[in-house]
Write an enzyme that holds these catalytic residues in place. Structure first.
Site, PDB file in Angstrom:
ATOM      1  N   SER A  97     -35.950  -8.559  58.926  1.00  0.00           N
ATOM      2  CA  SER A  97     -36.592  -7.256  59.108  1.00  0.00           C
ATOM      3  C   SER A  97     -36.906  -6.901  60.551  1.00  0.00           C
ATOM      4  O   SER A  97     -37.366  -5.794  60.823  1.00  0.00           O
ATOM      5  CB  SER A  97     -37.918  -7.252  58.333  1.00  0.00           C
ATOM      6  OG  SER A  97     -38.796  -8.219  58.894  1.00  0.00           O
ATOM      7  N   GLN A 193     -46.501 -16.095  55.230  1.00  0.00           N
ATOM      8  CA  GLN A 193     -46.908 -16.653  56.517  1.00  0.00           C
ATOM      9  C   GLN A 193     -48.209 -17.443  56.335  1.00  0.00           C
ATOM     10  O   GLN A 193     -48.609 -17.737  55.211  1.00  0.00           O
ATOM     11  CB  GLN A 193     -47.075 -15.524  57.543  1.00  0.00           C
ATOM     12  CG  GLN A 193     -45.792 -14.795  57.897  1.00  0.00           C
ATOM     13  CD  GLN A 193     -44.847 -15.624  58.762  1.00  0.00           C
ATOM     14  OE1 GLN A 193     -45.170 -16.726  59.209  1.00  0.00           O
ATOM     15  NE2 GLN A 193     -43.656 -15.088  59.005  1.00  0.00           N
ATOM     16  N   GLY A 220     -42.409 -18.519  59.574  1.00  0.00           N
ATOM     17  CA  GLY A 220     -43.339 -19.199  60.460  1.00  0.00           C
ATOM     18  C   GLY A 220     -43.171 -20.698  60.519  1.00  0.00           C
ATOM     19  O   GLY A 220     -44.085 -21.417  60.913  1.00  0.00           O
ATOM     20  N   ASP A 270     -31.092 -20.505  56.407  1.00  0.00           N
ATOM     21  CA  ASP A 270     -30.202 -19.953  57.429  1.00  0.00           C
ATOM     22  C   ASP A 270     -30.604 -20.515  58.772  1.00  0.00           C
ATOM     23  O   ASP A 270     -31.757 -20.898  58.977  1.00  0.00           O
ATOM     24  CB  ASP A 270     -30.301 -18.426  57.485  1.00  0.00           C
ATOM     25  CG  ASP A 270     -31.503 -17.988  58.321  1.00  0.00           C
ATOM     26  OD1 ASP A 270     -31.313 -17.629  59.495  1.00  0.00           O
ATOM     27  OD2 ASP A 270     -32.641 -18.045  57.812  1.00  0.00           O
ATOM     28  N   CYS A 308     -14.032 -35.458  57.282  1.00  0.00           N
ATOM     29  CA  CYS A 308     -14.168 -34.006  57.113  1.00  0.00           C
ATOM     30  C   CYS A 308     -12.818 -33.370  56.826  1.00  0.00           C
ATOM     31  O   CYS A 308     -11.795 -33.758  57.403  1.00  0.00           O
ATOM     32  CB  CYS A 308     -14.790 -33.399  58.376  1.00  0.00           C
ATOM     33  SG  CYS A 308     -15.002 -31.605  58.302  1.00  0.00           S
TER      34      CYS A 308
END
Length: 381
Positions: A97, A193, A220, A270, A308
């Site tokens: 946001s 928060q 936070g 993320d 990998c």
């Protein structure tokens, strides 16, 4: 009453931990959780194409409301048909946001009840962002999941400051809900928060849960506190969040934090870490952190990680990637980024399997041992 834009389906809870295996149904597809979301701040994951992300198995990416507001502007993205069409990505998109910029641009902003006064970090122009404006921008961008406007106080800020901050963030969340114009195809999450104060974290969670958001973010954290402090917050906070809705830990993406967050009941993560460190020649491997630009790899013709299966490891050597990065060739940065993003996506696939098999704690122990997290003075990212 309008059906929510997303729906979380709980498939299984791991028997030894708080870990959850689920499916998140969105307007642009359904995907299994827990999940890592690559970060595409400016409507692109740095150095990677949408096709490459799909080949790796990425299901949802994150973009940044604040930065897209400044460049190119939400009107242009909306005119293009929304973020999905603008960036040629037909899977999930999440936008924050702009609240984190309240934290990161602390020397260029002033917070008041109505909103936040900013200085454009590029031009110096004066800006004013309110909860309503943030939601208006996110509605125009058109992501599947959008965030409420919040303040992210410093983890070690004073108790009185944080108490006032979370109460204002709750009022901002209520204003954002009223301003939200697309609940049928955009799910608005509340952001919990409270810094490092247990009673404030729990109070804020309960206040936001009473507003009945379709999902909840934990903000936070990963802002300077220790891993032990972060895990402590998650231990008492996630039980306060509804079981039938997704839980998103914002800005967290180191391998150890992903696993520890999942153990504590988090579904979505993320972080820019994977691509940021890749551009400096640092790679995540099954045997720990590897700085491929170091001299010892100049004649190392093995893949970055022999365990990998990413495009980079199937086709190129440490020596070649080192050469490219040492000579500032963009392809080298791309190859390292491809590897790191794939590594985290594959890690989460293995985590989901461990949850299904009720083996997550054993998986953690084995991964931490191989990665080097159990060694004294182990280097983290």
């Amino acid at each position: 009453m309008t059906e929510p834009a997303i729906r979380y389906e709980l498939i299984k809870e791991e028997k030894n931990t708080g870990a959850r295996l689920g499916i998140l149904h969105t307007p642009h597809g359904s995907f299994e959780t827990p999940i890592y979301m690559p970060v595409g701040t400016l409507a692109t994951v740095k150095g990677l194409s949408p096709e490459e992300l799909k080949d790796m198995g990425a299901e949802i990416v994150l973009s940044n409301t604040y930065h897209l507001w400044l460049r190119p502007g939400e009107e242009i993205v909306e005119e293009a048909g929304g973020l999905h069409k603008f960036m040629n990505w037909d899977r999930g998109v999440l936008t924050d946001s702009g609240g984190f910029q309240v934290f990161s641009l602390s020397d260029m902003r002033k917070i008041e009840e109505e909103g936040v006064h900013f200085r454009n970090h590029i031009s110096g122009e004066k800006l004013f962002l309110t909860p309503e404006k943030a939601i208006q921008i996110e509605n125009a961008l058109g992501a599947d999941i959008i965030m409420s406007f919040d303040e992210c106080p410093d983890f070690h800020h004073s108790y009185d400051y944080v108490k006032n901050s979370i109460n204002r963030t709750t009022r901002w969340a209520e204003r954002g809900l009223k301003a939200h114009q697309r609940p049928e195809d955009q799910a608005l999450f509340g952001i919990v928060q409270g810094a490092g104060y247990k009673d404030l974290r729990i109070q804020h969670a309960r206040d936001l849960v009473s507003l009945d958001f379709p999902g909840y973010s934990i903000g936070g954290l990963s802002v300077g506190e220790t891993k032990e402090e972060m895990n402590s917050v998650l231990d008492y906070l996630t039980p306060e969040l509804p079981k039938d809705k997704p839980r998103y830990l914002m800005g967290v993406g180191s391998p150890d934090a992903l696993i520890d967050g999942v153990i504590r009941g988090v579904d979505m993560f993320d972080c820019v870490l994977a691509t940021r460190i890749a551009r400096n020649g640092t790679c995540m491997t099954s045997n720990g952190r590897l700085v491929v630009k170091n001299a010892q790899y100049a004649r190392d013709f093995r893949p970055i990680d022999e365990n990998c299966d990413c495009y980079t490891c199937r086709n190129y050597t440490r020596a070649y990637v080192r050469h490219l990065i040492k000579t500032d060739e963009l392809f080298g940065m791309r190859l390292a980024s491809i590897h790191n993003v794939y590594f985290l996506l594959e890690l989460m696939r293995n985590v989901r399997k461990a949850i299904m098999d009720d083996q997550l704690l054993e998986f953690r122990e084995d991964f931490f041992e191989k990665y080097g997290y159990n060694k004294p003075n182990a280097k983290n990212f």
